[in-house]
Design a protein around this motif. Structure first.
Motif, PDB file in Angstrom:
ATOM      1  N   ASN A   1      -4.756   0.640  -0.430  1.00  0.00           N
ATOM      2  CA  ASN A   1      -5.064  -0.027   0.832  1.00  0.00           C
ATOM      3  C   ASN A   1      -5.854  -1.307   0.613  1.00  0.00           C
ATOM      4  O   ASN A   1      -5.625  -2.312   1.293  1.00  0.00           O
TER       5      ASN A   1
ATOM      6  N   ALA B   1      -0.855   2.928   5.081  1.00  0.00           N
ATOM      7  CA  ALA B   1      -1.950   1.953   5.170  1.00  0.00           C
ATOM      8  C   ALA B   1      -2.774   2.289   6.400  1.00  0.00           C
ATOM      9  O   ALA B   1      -2.237   2.394   7.500  1.00  0.00           O
TER      10      ALA B   1
ATOM     11  N   ALA C   1       0.836  -1.209   0.000  1.00  0.00           N
ATOM     12  CA  ALA C   1       0.000   0.000   0.000  1.00  0.00           C
ATOM     13  C   ALA C   1       0.865   1.251   0.000  1.00  0.00           C
ATOM     14  O   ALA C   1       0.635   2.194  -0.774  1.00  0.00           O
TER      15      ALA C   1
END
Length: 464
Positions: free
Chosen positions: A256, A446, A149
């Motif tokens: 994410n 994230a 992410a």
């Protein structure tokens, strides 16, 4: 790389780290000998929380590390992360374990992240040795997802366009044996994604939608939808320069979602996972959609455009309609959606929205346990009237609420496109850490996915 961050205690000779405070500093230093006493005095070290002092040995090398902690409170779960930048390369261990060594080791590993695609780092990182009860494989699974992410968010839009983002989805699913498709350009119109197409058509880089699945078709269906706006100029309602500088992170929801998908597949959780990501650039050209346009949607609702800088909810609406059609057990969407969410809760505390009371309670409890902060905001139905339109089924922004409740009305707009799903939750994340802190280097971040990984694992791991 991950093997160089955390290792088992018996692997090598390691330097002890002592957690010290004003109350115990003298006792700890006394146990280390006169050289340590003299060194502490010379450096005027007072064990202020977050401070660090490497104590030399009598024959060279390092005898110990003193790490300042708060005497009146338990250390933060990720407090050890503060040592990563301070310590020279080498192997270390805690003289006394933290209350939660799993979290402490994870925080250390998360703090070790460096974005090196454009500027390689030559600094060798310290390593932390941990006892056998720490689950290293779980740490690695989470670390890989978080770093995926972060890496995606940190790459600028000149190197991460809609095609590259869709490729990242395919690459992840190929790695784990998943399958899917990417719908590109005008095919989006033919296959029923008019709002994804409208938002992305002004860019020289064609819009697309990635739709991939993994796992047993008969397992509980968990579907993840992520906002994949690789850069947001604001469209014809162009953003001021100060608001545009971080817009490479506007695909943070997609990043994410992919980080969470990575964790789920690496852990082989018993679910049928589906990931849907609309990948677009909200650009400006003669073909850009306009304020006042009325767009058709995949669901059949007509949508009046109030502001072209609220494009994320448009692409999500088509993607959520696709996801909702198969009635998944759990539908999660993540998006860097509103500035209103940041005004309300700041960059570190993303809000989430759901009508599932049991799910909301579980997310709240697990987020605290995982040191992954989240806060529930309401899907307050009386505010739905703020989305009324005189010329279409719905306006996509709050035009009659005097600018109030922007995050809530955005969530309410999305809710109009979800009606079959067993349980739906929307996350309005920031996807960025403005200032470095333990466990969270500055840059792409994230948010919520460590919590969600735990929630999904707990919810489905015992089911057939």
């Amino acid at each position: 790389m991950r093997q160089s961050l955390i290792l088992k205690s018996e692997a090598n000779k390691t330097t002890p780290i002592y957690a010290v405070n004003e109350a115990n500093l003298e006792t700890v230093v006394g146990s280390l000998g006169q050289l340590a006493k003299d060194w502490v005095a010379l450096n005027a070290f007072t064990a202020v929380a977050g401070s660090c002092l490497v104590v030399p040995g009598s024959e060279g090398g390092r005898a110990a590390v003193l790490y300042g902690t708060d005497a009146d409170a338990l250390p933060s779960p990720f407090a050890l992360g503060g040592l990563v930048a301070a310590l020279p390369a080498g192997d270390y261990h805690l003289d006394e374990p933290f209350p939660d060594m799993q979290q402490a080791a994870l925080g250390f590993a998360l703090s070790s992240y460096r974005f090196t695609r454009y500027c390689a780092s030559t600094k060798e990182l310290p390593r932390l040795a941990v006892a056998g009860e720490v689950d290293l494989e779980r740490i690695y699974t989470i670390l890989d997802g978080v770093q995926l992410a972060r890496n995606l968010i940190d790459v600028p839009a000149n190197d991460l366009g809609p095609a590259e983002l869709a490729d990242a989805v395919k690459e992840l699913f190929d790695k784990h044996g998943g399958t899917g498709e990417v719908i590109v350009g005008d095919d989006l119109l033919e296959k029923g994604f008019p709002m994804v197409h409208a938002v992305g058509r002004a860019s020289s880089r064609e819009p697309r939608l990635a739709d991939f699945t993994w796992g047993d078709e008969n397992a509980p269906k968990v579907t993840l939808v992520g906002k994949g706006v690789i850069f947001d100029t604001g469209g014809l309602n162009i953003k001021p320069s100060g608001s545009m500088s971080l817009m490479k992170k506007d695909m943070g929801g997609a990043a994410n979602v992919l980080g969470l998908a990575s964790m789920i597949m690496a852990a082989k959780l018993p679910v049928r996972l589906r990931v849907i990501i609309p990948c677009v650039e909200n650009s400006i050209s003669g073909s850009a959609f306009r304020p006042g346009d009325i767009l058709p949607s995949r669901k059949g609702l007509t949508v009046e455009i109030g502001n072209t800088d609220a494009e994320g909810r448009l692409v999500l609406a088509d993607a959520l309609t696709l996801a909702d059609a198969e009635n998944p057990d759990l539908l999660i969407d993540m998006a860097t959606l509103t500035g209103a969410a940041r005004v309300a809760l700041g960059p570190d505390l993303p809000p989430f929205f759901t009508d599932d009371e049991d799910l909301a309670e579980e997310i709240s409890l697990v987020s605290e346990a995982a040191a992954d902060p989240l806060w529930r905001l309401p899907l307050w139905q009386p505010y739905m009237k703020y989305l009324d339109s005189k010329v279409a089924d719905i306006n996509h922004i709050n035009t009659s609420g005097a600018g109030f409740a922007g995050a809530i009305t955005a969530a309410l707009f999305l809710s109009r496109f979800v009606e079959n799903t067993g349980s739906w939750v929307h996350f309005d994340i920031y996807g960025w850490t403005p200032m470095e802190k333990p466990g969270k280097p500055a840059g792409g971040e994230a948010q919520g996915i460590r919590c969600l990984f735990d929630v999904i694992a707990e919810k489905y791991s015992t089911k057939e």
